[in-house]
Design an enzyme around this catalytic site. Structure first.
Site, PDB file in Angstrom:
ATOM      1  N   SER A 178       0.841  -1.196   0.000  1.00  0.00           N
ATOM      2  CA  SER A 178       0.000   0.000   0.000  1.00  0.00           C
ATOM      3  C   SER A 178       0.879   1.249   0.000  1.00  0.00           C
ATOM      4  CB  SER A 178      -0.965  -0.044   1.192  1.00  0.00           C
ATOM      5  OG  SER A 178      -1.945   0.960   1.088  1.00  0.00           O
ATOM      6  N   GLU A 196     -13.298   9.599 -12.922  1.00  0.00           N
ATOM      7  CA  GLU A 196     -13.286  10.723 -13.848  1.00  0.00           C
ATOM      8  C   GLU A 196     -12.393  10.366 -15.023  1.00  0.00           C
ATOM      9  OE1 GLU A 196     -12.449  14.665 -12.310  1.00  0.00           O
ATOM     10  OE2 GLU A 196     -12.876  13.984 -10.274  1.00  0.00           O
ATOM     11  N   HIS A 220      -3.907  -0.531  -4.605  1.00  0.00           N
ATOM     12  CA  HIS A 220      -5.366  -0.739  -4.507  1.00  0.00           C
ATOM     13  C   HIS A 220      -5.989  -0.402  -5.871  1.00  0.00           C
ATOM     14  CE1 HIS A 220      -5.089  -1.002  -0.089  1.00  0.00           C
ATOM     15  NE2 HIS A 220      -4.296   0.055  -0.153  1.00  0.00           N
TER      16      HIS A 220
END
Length: 322
Positions: A178, A196, A220
């Site tokens: 992460s 977007e 992720h």
């Protein structure tokens, strides 16, 4: 071009988070205006001829309970039962608890010696005792949390210099999950949006730790729909290779220049080498980007990508354990 605002310009504040809170608006402005030239990083700062030690970039949420495929592989490659694992949990808001979590996991896997390297402030990263403990580690693992916090604590410290040296010279392998994966590049994604079209406002960039200077990592990845923000970041830094890593998935950067995929998700490669046009410099920050001839690969467990030739290979053979 990546630019650094030296920490020395604001001094050592009580909290590294305060430093980044002060610098973040400046870094955002600089990264969204590539023509600015403020204190460019010397090319020699992160220059190296390749790393001899394995680097394992994990997309977060790796299996910690059942098969533990990725964490077990990390321990095996670090030396198995004889490995000395150093855990750096400093990205976490609760570093003590995070350190104990990975300590117990690695001990349960079978590693006899696990050392929790608690770096609570930059002074800790300068202590001779901390450097001596790091030097014994055959495997170094950076936990998840906040990549800005981790970068603020380690950047331009003796601990980071030694860590890079150990990995580049093959004395240690490195794992990061992460936030611990996000910081691996010379440039890192500090934050950003999703859902977007790619645009300049979609991502905030900051200085990473420079362990893999030519790579820009996001984590992720498909789990949080981050393709658009990685493309936006690569548009700002077309000299980098974008690597998006899913949860419970690892991009293994081998010493021979191979990126090998391990885990249950996929690794997305965003390669801008053949881009023939982008409107990045000519549109407002919220306007959609145009990018022509951007190359994309999606790799799953066992697939490989040659970082030198930029060729993909299906289900390549695993190397022998170190």
């Amino acid at each position: 071009m990546l630019y650094r605002i030296p920490v020395s310009t604001v001094g050592y504040w009580h909290s590294p988070w305060q430093i980044h809170q002060f610098l973040l608006p400046i870094e955002r402005f600089i990264h969204r205006n590539p023509m600015l030239q403020l204190d460019p990083i010397s090319k020699t700062t992160h220059q190296h001829s390749g790393h001899k030690g394995l680097v394992m970039a994990i997309g977060g949420a790796e299996d910690k309970v059942r098969g533990r495929q990725i964490l077990t592989t990390f321990c095996q490659r670090a030396g198995g039962l004889d490995a000395v694992i150093g855990v750096i949990p400093s990205a976490s808001r609760e570093p003590d608890a995070m350190g104990r979590l990975y300590h117990d996991i690695f001990r349960d896997i079978g590693v006899r010696e696990v050392d929790i390297l608690l770096v609570g402030d930059r002074a800790d990263a300068e202590q001779e005792e901390m450097l001596a403990r790091l030097s014994r580690c055959t495997g170094i693992f950076m936990s998840g949390g906040d990549q800005l916090r981790l970068s603020a604590l380690l950047d331009e410290t003796p601990l980071l210099y030694q860590l890079r040296h150990q990995v580049w010279e093959g004395k240690s392998i490195l794992g990061g999950t992460s936030a611990g994966a996000a910081v691996l590049g010379e440039c890192m994604i500090a934050s950003g949006g999703s859902n977007e079209a790619p645009n300049r406002s979609l991502v905030d960039l900051a200085t990473g730790l420079g362990i893999l200077p030519d790579v820009l990592v996001d984590q992720h990845f498909h789990n949080r729909n981050r393709l658009a923000r990685l493309i936006s970041a690569i548009s700002a830094h077309p000299d980098k290779l974008g690597v998006g890593i899913d949860e419970d998935t690892c991009a293994m950067f081998e010493a021979d220049g191979t990126l090998r995929v391990l885990g249950r998700g996929s690794v997305t490669i965003v390669d801008p080498r053949d881009v023939s046009y982008t409107n990045y410099a000519h549109v407002d920050v919220n306007e959609p980007l145009s990018i022509y001839n951007l190359r994309l690969h999606i790799l799953s467990d066992g697939d490989c990508y040659n970082l030198r030739t930029h060729q993909v290979q299906h289900k390549c053979i695993l190397p022998p354990l170190n």
